[in-house]
Design an enzyme around this catalytic site. Structure first.
Site, PDB file in Angstrom:
ATOM      1  N   VAL A   1       0.798  -0.630  -0.469  1.00  0.00           N
ATOM      2  CA  VAL A   1      -0.005   0.297  -0.021  1.00  0.00           C
ATOM      3  C   VAL A   1       0.687   1.035   0.359  1.00  0.00           C
ATOM      4  CG1 VAL A   1      -1.538   1.803   1.172  1.00  0.00           C
ATOM      5  CG2 VAL A   1      -1.896  -1.228   0.906  1.00  0.00           C
TER       6      VAL A   1
ATOM      7  N   SER B   1       3.177  -4.332   3.246  1.00  0.00           N
ATOM      8  CA  SER B   1       3.909  -3.354   3.720  1.00  0.00           C
ATOM      9  C   SER B   1       3.002  -2.087   3.350  1.00  0.00           C
ATOM     10  CB  SER B   1       5.250  -3.653   2.840  1.00  0.00           C
ATOM     11  OG  SER B   1       5.996  -4.300   2.593  1.00  0.00           O
ATOM     12  N   CYS B   2       3.348  -1.099   3.939  1.00  0.00           N
ATOM     13  CA  CYS B   2       2.666   0.507   4.168  1.00  0.00           C
ATOM     14  C   CYS B   2       3.895   1.647   3.682  1.00  0.00           C
ATOM     15  CB  CYS B   2       1.292   0.644   4.688  1.00  0.00           C
ATOM     16  SG  CYS B   2       0.754   2.093   4.291  1.00  0.00           S
ATOM     17  N   VAL B   3       3.748   2.117   3.077  1.00  0.00           N
ATOM     18  CA  VAL B   3       4.399   3.381   3.029  1.00  0.00           C
ATOM     19  C   VAL B   3       4.201   4.335   2.509  1.00  0.00           C
ATOM     20  CG1 VAL B   3       6.823   1.712   2.800  1.00  0.00           C
ATOM     21  CG2 VAL B   3       5.212   2.391   0.474  1.00  0.00           C
TER      22      VAL B   3
END
Length: 124
Positions: free
Chosen positions: A75, A102-104
């Protein structure tokens, strides 16, 4: 390798495929929240997350898959302060066991979107 393409998700805006099917693995390109029928994008980050997930779902359906087949997502957020709001929508799109994720925060997302979501799927 088979290219997956559907008009039920936005067309690629560059030299890439909506998804590539390698038989047991399917890689879905990042989906921004463009409504494929209208070509518009909602303003609200939760509505954007819903549309991005709907676009993923449409591509998966074209490949004969569903959200339950997703094993990994990434995301991308324009503002990490939207994490909790997007998480609420994201949690409704998947069931346990949830995919790895993963969220960045990124410097920018195409078309000024607030969210983009990509995924990897395993064909059972």
């Amino acid at each position: 390798m088979k290219v997956i393409s559907t008009n039920k998700a936005p067309a690629a805006i560059g030299p890439y495929s909506q998804a590539l099917d390698l038989g047991n693995l399917v890689f879905v390109s990042g989906q921004i929240p463009v409504n494929p029928a209208a070509g518009t994008m909602p303003e609200d980050v939760q509505d954007q997350a819903r549309q991005s997930l709907a676009n993923l779902k449409a591509i998966l359906a074209e490949a004969g898959l569903s959200m339950t087949d997703v094993v990994k997502t990434v995301v991308f957020l324009a503002d990490l302060n939207d994490f909790a709001a997007v998480n609420e929508v994201y949690a409704q799109a998947f069931a346990e066991p949830f995919p790895a994720r993963s969220c960045v925060q990124v410097a920018g997302i195409p078309k000024g979107a607030k969210v983009e979501i990509e995924c990897i799927v395993v064909r059972k």
